[in-house]
Scaffold this motif. Structure first.
Motif, PDB file in Angstrom:
ATOM      1  N   UNK A  35     -81.619  41.797  14.475  1.00 16.42           N
ATOM      2  CA  UNK A  35     -81.938  42.195  15.848  1.00 16.42           C
ATOM      3  C   UNK A  35     -82.312  41.008  16.721  1.00 16.42           C
ATOM      4  N   UNK A  36     -82.244  39.798  16.167  1.00 17.53           N
ATOM      5  CA  UNK A  36     -82.600  38.637  16.977  1.00 17.53           C
ATOM      6  C   UNK A  36     -81.498  38.305  17.966  1.00 17.53           C
ATOM      7  N   UNK A  37     -81.878  37.862  19.131  1.00 19.69           N
ATOM      8  CA  UNK A  37     -80.931  37.425  20.151  1.00 19.69           C
ATOM      9  C   UNK A  37     -81.169  35.963  20.510  1.00 19.69           C
ATOM     10  N   UNK A  38     -81.760  35.238  19.583  1.00 21.78           N
ATOM     11  CA  UNK A  38     -82.087  33.840  19.858  1.00 21.78           C
ATOM     12  C   UNK A  38     -81.499  32.949  18.785  1.00 21.78           C
ATOM     13  N   UNK A  39     -80.244  33.164  18.427  1.00 25.12           N
ATOM     14  CA  UNK A  39     -79.607  32.352  17.395  1.00 25.12           C
ATOM     15  C   UNK A  39     -79.576  30.894  17.824  1.00 25.12           C
ATOM     16  N   UNK A  40     -79.917  30.023  16.889  1.00 21.03           N
ATOM     17  CA  UNK A  40     -79.937  28.602  17.190  1.00 21.03           C
ATOM     18  C   UNK A  40     -78.514  28.073  17.277  1.00 21.03           C
ATOM     19  N   UNK A  89     -70.484  30.156  23.119  1.00 18.62           N
ATOM     20  CA  UNK A  89     -70.510  31.394  23.905  1.00 18.62           C
ATOM     21  C   UNK A  89     -70.938  32.576  23.033  1.00 18.62           C
ATOM     22  N   UNK A  90     -70.356  32.665  21.849  1.00 20.15           N
ATOM     23  CA  UNK A  90     -70.694  33.793  20.981  1.00 20.15           C
ATOM     24  C   UNK A  90     -72.130  33.709  20.476  1.00 20.15           C
ATOM     25  N   UNK A  91     -72.689  32.505  20.399  1.00 22.43           N
ATOM     26  CA  UNK A  91     -74.093  32.383  20.001  1.00 22.43           C
ATOM     27  C   UNK A  91     -75.033  32.700  21.163  1.00 22.43           C
ATOM     28  N   UNK A  92     -74.583  32.434  22.374  1.00 24.01           N
ATOM     29  CA  UNK A  92     -75.384  32.806  23.536  1.00 24.01           C
ATOM     30  C   UNK A  92     -75.419  34.323  23.725  1.00 24.01           C
ATOM     31  N   UNK A  93     -74.332  34.995  23.374  1.00 23.71           N
ATOM     32  CA  UNK A  93     -74.250  36.450  23.529  1.00 23.71           C
ATOM     33  C   UNK A  93     -73.832  37.093  22.200  1.00 23.71           C
ATOM     34  N   UNK A  94     -74.644  36.939  21.162  1.00 27.91           N
ATOM     35  CA  UNK A  94     -74.204  37.344  19.826  1.00 27.91           C
ATOM     36  C   UNK A  94     -74.070  38.847  19.640  1.00 27.91           C
ATOM     37  N   UNK A  99     -67.275  38.956  23.736  1.00 28.69           N
ATOM     38  CA  UNK A  99     -66.989  37.524  23.538  1.00 28.69           C
ATOM     39  C   UNK A  99     -66.365  37.218  22.180  1.00 28.69           C
ATOM     40  N   UNK A 100     -66.837  37.883  21.133  1.00 29.15           N
ATOM     41  CA  UNK A 100     -66.267  37.651  19.806  1.00 29.15           C
ATOM     42  C   UNK A 100     -64.792  38.041  19.773  1.00 29.15           C
ATOM     43  N   UNK A 101     -64.499  39.220  20.307  1.00 28.40           N
ATOM     44  CA  UNK A 101     -63.122  39.716  20.270  1.00 28.40           C
ATOM     45  C   UNK A 101     -62.209  38.834  21.109  1.00 28.40           C
ATOM     46  N   UNK A 102     -62.681  38.462  22.301  1.00 32.87           N
ATOM     47  CA  UNK A 102     -61.858  37.626  23.177  1.00 32.87           C
ATOM     48  C   UNK A 102     -61.547  36.286  22.521  1.00 32.87           C
ATOM     49  N   UNK A 103     -62.563  35.653  21.964  1.00 31.09           N
ATOM     50  CA  UNK A 103     -62.350  34.325  21.394  1.00 31.09           C
ATOM     51  C   UNK A 103     -61.507  34.392  20.123  1.00 31.09           C
ATOM     52  N   UNK A 134     -66.545  36.928   9.508  1.00 27.52           N
ATOM     53  CA  UNK A 134     -67.670  36.221   8.899  1.00 27.52           C
ATOM     54  C   UNK A 134     -68.857  36.055   9.835  1.00 27.52           C
ATOM     55  N   UNK A 135     -68.600  36.073  11.144  1.00 20.51           N
ATOM     56  CA  UNK A 135     -69.692  35.843  12.090  1.00 20.51           C
ATOM     57  C   UNK A 135     -69.920  37.035  13.018  1.00 20.51           C
ATOM     58  N   UNK A 136     -68.858  37.508  13.657  1.00 24.02           N
ATOM     59  CA  UNK A 136     -69.025  38.583  14.628  1.00 24.02           C
ATOM     60  C   UNK A 136     -69.645  39.831  14.030  1.00 24.02           C
ATOM     61  N   UNK A 137     -69.165  40.243  12.869  1.00 24.06           N
ATOM     62  CA  UNK A 137     -69.697  41.455  12.245  1.00 24.06           C
ATOM     63  C   UNK A 137     -71.107  41.255  11.703  1.00 24.06           C
ATOM     64  N   UNK A 138     -71.495  40.007  11.482  1.00 26.34           N
ATOM     65  CA  UNK A 138     -72.864  39.745  11.054  1.00 26.34           C
ATOM     66  C   UNK A 138     -73.853  40.166  12.142  1.00 26.34           C
TER      67      UNK A 138
END
Length: 429
Positions: A35-40, A89-94, A99-103, A134-138
């Motif tokens: 639930x975090x929205x602050x991914x480094x 971009x995907x880390x800013x809006x995880x 964004x995941x799908x577009x990229x 590996x990333x988006x679904x996480x």
């Protein structure tokens, strides 16, 4: 300084120190729960790292600016730089799936085709799949659209033949999966209880691809037996995972996503090794027909009345193709069985597209003529191979006339197909 002030300062210091420790624990729990929205952001420029923290709620504005820059870089042919921006971009809006799908789409479809070498294209298609899987679904484990797009990459980009590098994609995926599922069929007794170092290594490598043997076994039990070296099996797998993990109101597109790879699996879902090239060659997977037909029926039962018609039509088309391929592959008793079932379930006439006077044989031969006119390579190939197999079967039984007739029919189908696919080029000249 009086005692009260000293005590106040000490309490303040203790509180700040304690809050620091508590914040670390809260951050770990938020990350663990997804639930975090602050991914480094790793390897980000200092300015980006600073503004991300300082602006907080303005992260969306930063992402928009990066998005514009990423598109500019792509237009300039600076693909690697664009991918790095996409990662930020995907880390800013995880927790936004768009964004995941577009990229991922950008990598697999837009950037990949810029490269003339098929091996280079495969790297970009693979990157797009990995980004979602590996990333988006996480970050978005319950977003149906993420699963749908991932399944589509396997079904359409890898499984279809619209990209002229599709054989490279299929071959590379075959080479990746073949050591893990020899002969395409997963040995679940071994994968679910690995005893040897080799078996444990196979399970580990499957986990890297986010493939759970328990989930694979469930998919095989419903829709199989599937050949896991083919992309269609993975399209079905990810659609099923999406149905299991997404809200009920979002799963209809995922149900529909299953039907297309099921039909493709019927058409070319079995691999044989070409004795000359040593590379995989595709053949129909006729063994999935009973399980796949039942899966259609179960889906119809589970859907609301307004959606039953869509699935019923898909089921009808699947059964028509099943009869066609069974007949073309000299499995006439099974073709007759499924033709009887098709007529019993959907009737005859304009609504079902089945002529009331058709027998199983005239129905199948009529579809051969349709497919030659449509210039469907898969279907025409199977028609010719099936006719030749039937011809030699009759020859082995001593029916020379039947052999001659089938052999002549196969030749005519081939000649007609050749004339159809050459016609547009002649017209252009």
């Amino acid at each position: 300084m009086n005692a009260r002030k000293v005590a106040f300062i000490l309490v303040l210091i203790v509180g700040l120190v304690a809050s620091g420790f508590l914040q670390r624990g809260l951050n770990r729990d938020r990350e663990r729960l997804g639930i975090t929205r602050t991914a480094v952001i790793s390897n980000a420029p200092p300015v980006l790292a600073f503004t991300t923290v300082a602006l907080g709620a303005f992260r969306g504005l930063i992402a928009n600016a990066l998005w514009i820059r990423a598109n500019d870089l792509q237009e300039e042919g600076k693909y690697f730089e664009a991918v790095q921006l996409a990662d930020w971009i995907t880390k800013l809006q995880p927790h936004l799936d768009t964004p995941w799908i577009f990229q991922a789409w950008n990598m697999a479809y837009n950037i990949s085709v810029k490269f003339p070498e098929h091996a280079d294209r495969w790297l970009w298609v693979q990157r797009g799949i990995e980004l979602l899987r590996d990333q988006g679904l996480q970050y978005n484990p319950s977003k149906a659209l993420m699963y749908r797009e991932l399944a589509w990459f396997f079904q359409h980009k890898m499984g279809a033949n619209l990209d002229d590098a599709h054989n490279t994609y299929k071959t590379q995926w075959f080479l990746k999966m073949n050591p893990l599922v020899p002969n395409g069929r997963a040995d679940y007794d071994v994968l679910l209880n690995p005893q040897t170092p080799e078996d444990r290594e196979r399970v580990r490598r499957l986990a890297e691809l986010k493939l759970d043997p328990k989930e694979m076994q469930k998919v095989d039990a419903i829709y199989g037996p599937l050949d896991w070296r083919l992309p269609e099996a993975h399209a079905i797998y990810w659609a099923i995972r999406g149905i299991e993990n997404s809200p009920q109101q979002d799963i209809l597109p995922l149900r529909r996503t299953i039907f297309q790879p099921m039909l493709a699996t019927l058409h070319h879902g079995r691999i044989i090794t070409n004795r000359v090239s040593g590379l995989p060659d595709l053949r129909p997977n006729l063994d999935i027909i009973p399980a796949a037909s039942k899966a259609y029926e179960d889906s119809i039962t589970a859907e609301s009345e307004e959606n039953k018609g869509h699935i019923a039509r898909a089921h009808r088309n699947f059964l028509k193709d099943a009869v066609y391929f069974l007949y073309a592959n000299n499995r006439q008793a099974e073709a007759q069985k499924w033709f009887n079932y098709l007529v019993q379930k959907f009737g005859t006439g304009p609504q079902s597209g089945i002529d009331p006077t058709d027998t199983m044989e005239t129905f199948a031969l009529g579809k051969i003529e349709e497919d030659v006119n449509e210039t469907s390579r898969d279907r025409v190939t199977q028609a010719i191979q099936g006719l030749v197999a039937n011809a030699y079967d009759q020859l082995a039984q001593g029916d020379n006339d039947q052999y001659t007739g089938l052999d002549r029919m196969a030749s005519r189908v081939y000649q007609l197909y050749e004339s159809k696919i050459k016609l547009p080029a002649q017209q252009q000249r």
